[in-house]
Design an enzyme around this catalytic site. Structure first.
Site, PDB file in Angstrom:
ATOM      1  CB  CYS A 166       0.297   6.465  26.030  1.00 14.82           C
ATOM      2  SG  CYS A 166      -0.305   7.915  26.891  1.00 14.82           S
ATOM      3  N   GLY A 180       0.807  -1.222   0.000  1.00 11.51           N
ATOM      4  CA  GLY A 180       0.000   0.000   0.000  1.00 11.51           C
ATOM      5  C   GLY A 180       0.837   1.268   0.000  1.00 11.51           C
TER       6      GLY A 180
END
Lengths: 395, 129
Positions: free
Chosen positions: A320, A71
């Site tokens: 995070c 891709g």
């Protein structure tokens, strides 16, 4: 413990039937399709059949498909290919594209091209009128993804294609997440180019394809032999291409219907029972395999790791768990606050997902979320605290 | 993901020590910002300048929760002056290290403890005056 893989938006298990095909193209039919002898010509024949298989899935012609490494390469080849062919100009894309499109466009800005990044509404859709208004006589390319990889929202490619055709602008779409799951018709959608990846559809990694409508001229990225219509040199990765084509054949309408049912069962099973959470992206116009939910007052990496302890694999838009320490660009484009993006979890199903796995996941989510909330000061904190300054660049 | 964190971090993340709100705390310290994804509250019970009980509540990633749990272990039983000497590096070292990216943003516990002690001393000063 039951193992539940719900991160099929990241990658998928290779279908054993695709593996069988791949093995035979390594051990038996290992010829180079460019060779003139029988072994080579046998490979060439299979290569063209594989090309036809991919083409038929999207109503394209066989010679409009070229094979790439995946891709990312397809997006780069499409966008840079058009830009470098034209030499200068303006590109229109959206703020919620995959990094393969966004960072390619950013690079082109450094090279002197101008780029418009269209925003999206709170459901995740670009405004077609805004797109139309953004087109100028300098516009050389529109690149808008079909299904978003994080929230599964399906853009209206038919309407975009109609405008692109009217204005005579080349139209590319990153269709990596939609291929085999949401119908793609390059004629109806007036697509000039579309990117596909094998490893999202139970094929091997390291292979993909780009549809390029006949008559669209692009520059190549790599220089070498004349393979793939002289646009992508290098000996074709035959085992991977054959595995990719096999995988593309295997998805059935029954699979899609079952996935959609399980998707809704999962979404409702969570949203109806767990407090303070909401679905990200449109409820109706979304891929059959995507559920993305934000849980308030807790953080996504903690949710992910707790679900992992229950044998469940998911992903999150929390800063995070990213290398950049920034929350998902897609979720913030929807208008989510950073803390709502931090609490997001993406569940992506495959045709191998079972009802028992979905029920196990619902049960695990219903126990993990309240546990983590017990640990969090945030519900109270939201009312009584003046927060420290936000400093995303502190790392 | 598991390899990203030490065994000790995962142990504290899975089974945090001294977790939960303290209704009758003598002091509360607060650090972080929900926009960054990490918020920690630390609650202290203090007697004769000694931390006799400590509890925490944290919203955040595994590193944020593990550092919170660790600091409660490190601070419990210490005098306020001793507790003030606990640094971020001490907390990280006791946990067998943290991923570099998490060292700053999710290592709030020492700051929250400092904030709690500061609040306690200010409150006492105000009370004495």
């Amino acid at each position: 413990m039951m193992e539940v893989y719900l991160d099929n938006g990241a990658t998928t298990k290779v279908d054993p039937r695709a593996v069988d095909v791949m093995i035979s193209f390594m051990l038996k039919d290992y010829g180079n399709p460019s060779s003139v002898h029988s072994l080579g010509q046998n490979a060439e024949e299979h290569l063209e059949k594989a090309r036809e298989t991919i083409a038929l899935k999207v109503n394209a012609k066989r010679d409009e498909i070229i094979f790439t490494s995946g891709g990312t390469e397809s997006d780069n080849l499409a966008i840079r290919g058009v830009a470098h062919k034209k030499g200068s100009g303006h590109i229109i894309t959206s703020k919620i594209e995959h990094p393969a499109v966004l960072n390619t466009c950013k690079r082109l800005e450094n090279e002197g091209f101008s780029v418009t990044y269209l925003g999206v509404d709170k459901e995740g859709f670009i405004d077609i009128k805004e797109l139309e208004d953004a087109i100028t006589d300098k516009t050389i390319l529109i690149s808008i993804m079909h299904v978003n990889n994080e929230i599964g929202v399906i853009q209206d490619l038919e309407s975009i294609g109609r405008i692109a055709k009217e204005k005579g602008v080349i139209f590319h779409s990153d269709t990596v997440q939609s291929f085999t799951k949401v119908p793609i018709d390059v004629e109806k959608m007036n697509l000039s180019m579309a990117s596909f990846a094998s490893h999202k559809i139970h094929g091997p990694k390291g292979v993909g394809a780009l549809y390029i409508k006949k008559g669209i001229g692009i520059d190549k990225l790599l220089y070498g032999g004349h393979q793939e219509k002289d646009l992508r040199p290098g000996t074709q990765n035959m085992p991977a291409i054959m595995g990719f084509a096999k995988a593309a054949e295997l998805m059935t309408d029954d699979d899609l219907a079952r996935m959609q049912k399980l998707r809704d069962r999962l979404a409702e099973g969570i949203l109806d029972e767990v407090k303070d959470c909401f679905l990200n992206g449109s409820k109706d116009k979304r891929s059959v395999n995507n559920v993305n939910i934000s849980f308030r007052y807790i953080e996504g990496e903690s949710i992910l790791l707790h679900l992992d302890m229950h044998g469940i694999s998911v992903s999150t838009g929390s800063a995070c768990s990213s290398q950049s320490l920034r929350p998902s660009h897609v979720l913030t484009a929807l208008g989510l606050k950073a803390e709502e993006a931090h609490g997001s979890v993406r569940f992506t199903l495959s045709r191998f997902t079972t009802e028992a796995e979905i029920d196990h996941t619902i049960e695990a989510v219903r126990s993990v979320i309240p546990d983590l909330r017990k640990m969090s000061p945030l519900k109270k904190g939201m009312e009584d605290m003046k927060w420290d300054e936000v400093d995303h660049d502190h790392a | 993901m598991m390899a990203m964190y030490s065994e000790k971090v995962m142990e504290h993340f899975k089974h945090p020590h001294n977790m939960g709100e303290m209704e009758d705390a003598d002091a509360v310290g607060k650090k972080g910002n929900p926009a960054c994804g990490d918020v920690m509250y630390v609650y202290l019970k203090i007697k004769d300048n000694v931390i006799v009980d400590i509890r925490f509540q944290t919203m955040g990633c595994a590193a944020a929760i593990a550092t919170s749990s660790m600091i409660t272990d490190l601070a419990k039983g210490k005098t306020l002056d001793e507790a003030l000497k606990i640094t971020k590096s001490d907390v990280a070292a006791e946990l067998g290290g943290l991923p570099p990216l998490k060292m700053h943003c999710s290592n709030l516990a020492a700051d929250a403890l400092l904030d709690a002690i500061k609040n306690y001393r200010e409150k006492k000063k105000a009370g004495a005056a």
